[in-house]
Design a protein around this motif. Structure first.
Motif, mmCIF file in Angstrom:
data_model
loop_
_atom_site.group_PDB
_atom_site.id
_atom_site.type_symbol
_atom_site.label_atom_id
_atom_site.label_comp_id
_atom_site.label_asym_id
_atom_site.label_seq_id
_atom_site.Cartn_x
_atom_site.Cartn_y
_atom_site.Cartn_z
ATOM 1 N N PRO A 2 20.325 -27.523 -33.433
ATOM 2 C CA PRO A 2 18.914 -27.204 -33.637
ATOM 3 C C PRO A 2 18.150 -28.449 -34.081
ATOM 4 O O PRO A 2 18.710 -29.362 -34.681
ATOM 5 C CB PRO A 2 18.947 -26.124 -34.712
ATOM 6 C CG PRO A 2 20.241 -26.329 -35.433
ATOM 7 C CD PRO A 2 21.198 -26.830 -34.402
ATOM 8 N N VAL A 3 16.848 -28.458 -33.800
ATOM 9 C CA VAL A 3 16.013 -29.638 -34.046
ATOM 10 C C VAL A 3 14.970 -29.333 -35.115
ATOM 11 O O VAL A 3 14.289 -28.306 -35.058
ATOM 12 C CB VAL A 3 15.307 -30.082 -32.750
ATOM 13 C CG1 VAL A 3 14.276 -31.176 -33.038
ATOM 14 C CG2 VAL A 3 16.331 -30.580 -31.737
ATOM 15 N N TYR A 23 19.006 -32.945 -43.565
ATOM 16 C CA TYR A 23 19.057 -31.971 -42.471
ATOM 17 C C TYR A 23 20.227 -32.266 -41.530
ATOM 18 O O TYR A 23 20.929 -31.352 -41.076
ATOM 19 C CB TYR A 23 17.750 -31.987 -41.684
ATOM 20 C CG TYR A 23 16.658 -31.113 -42.254
ATOM 21 C CD1 TYR A 23 16.794 -29.731 -42.277
ATOM 22 C CD2 TYR A 23 15.476 -31.660 -42.750
ATOM 23 C CE1 TYR A 23 15.793 -28.913 -42.792
ATOM 24 C CE2 TYR A 23 14.464 -30.852 -43.265
ATOM 25 C CZ TYR A 23 14.630 -29.488 -43.278
ATOM 26 O OH TYR A 23 13.641 -28.675 -43.782
ATOM 27 N N TRP A 28 21.665 -30.223 -38.389
ATOM 28 C CA TRP A 28 20.418 -30.244 -37.637
ATOM 29 C C TRP A 28 20.121 -31.651 -37.140
ATOM 30 O O TRP A 28 20.546 -32.635 -37.740
ATOM 31 C CB TRP A 28 19.267 -29.766 -38.527
ATOM 32 C CG TRP A 28 19.244 -28.272 -38.690
ATOM 33 C CD1 TRP A 28 20.191 -27.499 -39.296
ATOM 34 C CD2 TRP A 28 18.233 -27.390 -38.224
ATOM 35 N NE1 TRP A 28 19.840 -26.183 -39.236
ATOM 36 C CE2 TRP A 28 18.634 -26.079 -38.590
ATOM 37 C CE3 TRP A 28 17.029 -27.554 -37.548
ATOM 38 C CZ2 TRP A 28 17.877 -24.948 -38.283
ATOM 39 C CZ3 TRP A 28 16.263 -26.439 -37.256
ATOM 40 C CH2 TRP A 28 16.684 -25.161 -37.609
ATOM 41 N N PRO A 44 10.269 -28.069 -31.424
ATOM 42 C CA PRO A 44 11.394 -28.042 -32.354
ATOM 43 C C PRO A 44 11.721 -26.608 -32.773
ATOM 44 O O PRO A 44 10.936 -25.683 -32.547
ATOM 45 C CB PRO A 44 10.874 -28.846 -33.545
ATOM 46 C CG PRO A 44 9.405 -28.559 -33.550
ATOM 47 C CD PRO A 44 9.005 -28.456 -32.100
ATOM 48 N N ASP A 45 12.850 -26.443 -33.406
ATOM 49 C CA ASP A 45 13.177 -25.149 -34.000
ATOM 50 C C ASP A 45 12.478 -24.971 -35.339
ATOM 51 O O ASP A 45 12.176 -23.849 -35.751
ATOM 52 C CB ASP A 45 14.699 -25.040 -34.183
ATOM 53 C CG ASP A 45 15.426 -25.109 -32.855
ATOM 54 O OD1 ASP A 45 15.482 -24.098 -32.157
ATOM 55 O OD2 ASP A 45 15.928 -26.210 -32.529
ATOM 56 N N LEU A 348 16.325 -19.628 -41.052
ATOM 57 C CA LEU A 348 17.050 -20.386 -40.024
ATOM 58 C C LEU A 348 18.406 -20.869 -40.518
ATOM 59 O O LEU A 348 19.018 -21.728 -39.889
ATOM 60 C CB LEU A 348 16.217 -21.602 -39.594
ATOM 61 C CG LEU A 348 14.920 -21.299 -38.849
ATOM 62 C CD1 LEU A 348 14.092 -22.581 -38.701
ATOM 63 C CD2 LEU A 348 15.202 -20.700 -37.477
#
Length: 350
Positions: A2-3, A23, A28, A44-45, A348
């Motif tokens: 994930p970003v 992160y 991430w 992005p997420d 998240l």
């Protein structure tokens, strides 16, 4: 992976670089840079905002209002595609801005757009609520400002003072960071002048932002004259390279903050990370971060109280022990704690 988009430069404020690394440690991929937000280069997420004013006051073309509108349009576009958003509150409004009406509109829009707000201390929650309408259902969480242990720290006190030309037996107070109006350098100079302390020495280091407006030339002239004539004062009014911060911190007996406005201070955490006792105003998160056990606080804007706090610090028999205790406290202020809490608040972390 994930970003997370941290739309700020990682080489400008070390805060962003350290949070990005946190992160990454949690699995991430951090992406940096305002252009990735303003130009819509990716979805992005998670979007983690910090200084909203960067997107319309520090860069861009057109009028201030047009730049602000473009920034808010990009926020809305990401919001519509389901991107989760976190805002870390560093300020209640941009520093040293005469007319903050556009900023108030932007800050309100940011509050209405994000999924959660991160504060560095408990009093920040109330300070923000006193200024803006905060939806009751909007999640808020508190995590302290991360430590600054990643800066080099292998220059000793004697070597640092020799390099700067400071007497080894001096009582050295350090004001560090950008020299701006709200940082209260004039207040500090008045307190220093009234301080009855043998071998006192004031070291000021950071990029000098000269005052502007009516009569500002007098203040600039006074500082220039003092720099040349006062042997108890050393001013390096330039940006300090990251590997040189240790020289200034380790040359000092304590760090002094003379803010007259503001909410947070990375310099307070910086001084504590370098094992220094800190003198600071009871202002926003600064007083809450410092506490009273290892540091010295005073009412913001009070010259006499600042002078007394400086004298108390200089006469403290256990000043080095206070500083070492500060460093140990900073060990618990982990960047991953901020990142993990942000992911939890944005739902998240699963």
């Amino acid at each position: 992976m994930p970003v997370v988009l941290l739309p700020h430069p990682p080489n400008g404020n070390i805060y962003i670089r350290e949070l990005g690394r946190a992160y990454a440690a949690l699995g991430w991929t951090p992406i940096y840079g305002a252009e990735n937000l303003l130009e819509g280069n990716l979805r992005p997420d998670l979007l983690h905002l910090h200084w909203p004013e960067e997107f319309y006051r520090w860069r861009g073309e057109g009028s201030l209002t047009a730049r602000a509108e473009h920034f808010l349009m990009r926020l809305h576009a990401l919001r519509e595609t389901g991107v989760r958003m976190i805002w870390t509150v560093h300020n209640l409004a941009p520093h040293d801005v005469a007319d903050a009406s556009v900023d108030a509109q932007v800050y309100r829009a940011v509050i209405d757009s994000v999924d959660a707000i991160h504060h560095h201390c408990n009093c920040s929650i109330q300070a923000l609520a006193d200024r803006y309408a905060i939806p009751a259902a909007l999640p808020r969480f508190v995590r302290p400002h991360g430590h600054y242990f990643s800066y080099p720290n292998d220059v000793g006190r004697e070597a640092a003072r020799c390099e700067l030309g400071i007497p080894l037996d001096a009582r050295v107070f350090l004001q560090f960071g950008q020299i701006r109006g709200y940082k209260g350098l004039g207040l500090l100079l008045k307190a220093f002048d009234g301080l009855e302390l043998p071998r006192k020495f004031l070291l000021v280091a950071g990029l000098y932002n000269p005052p502007t407006g009516p009569g500002a030339w007098r203040e600039r002239a006074r500082l220039a004259w003092r720099k040349r004539t006062d042997k108890r004062l050393l001013v390096h009014g330039r940006a300090i390279d990251s590997d040189r911060i240790q020289v200034y911190m380790n040359a000092a007996d304590c760090v002094v903050l003379s803010h007259t406005a503001g909410l947070n201070s990375g310099v307070a955490v910086l001084g504590m990370s370098f094992g220094r006792s800190v003198i600071g105003p009871r202002l926003g998160c600064i007083g809450e971060t410092l506490g009273e056990e290892n540091n010295f606080t005073y009412p913001a804007g009070d010259v006499a109280a600042l002078k007394d706090a400086m004298l108390a610090a200089a006469q403290s028999p256990n000043l080095p022990a206070r500083g070492e205790s500060n460093r140990r406290i900073c060990e618990s202020w982990q960047w991953t704690a901020i990142a993990a809490a942000a992911l939890d608040a944005a739902e998240l972390s699963g």
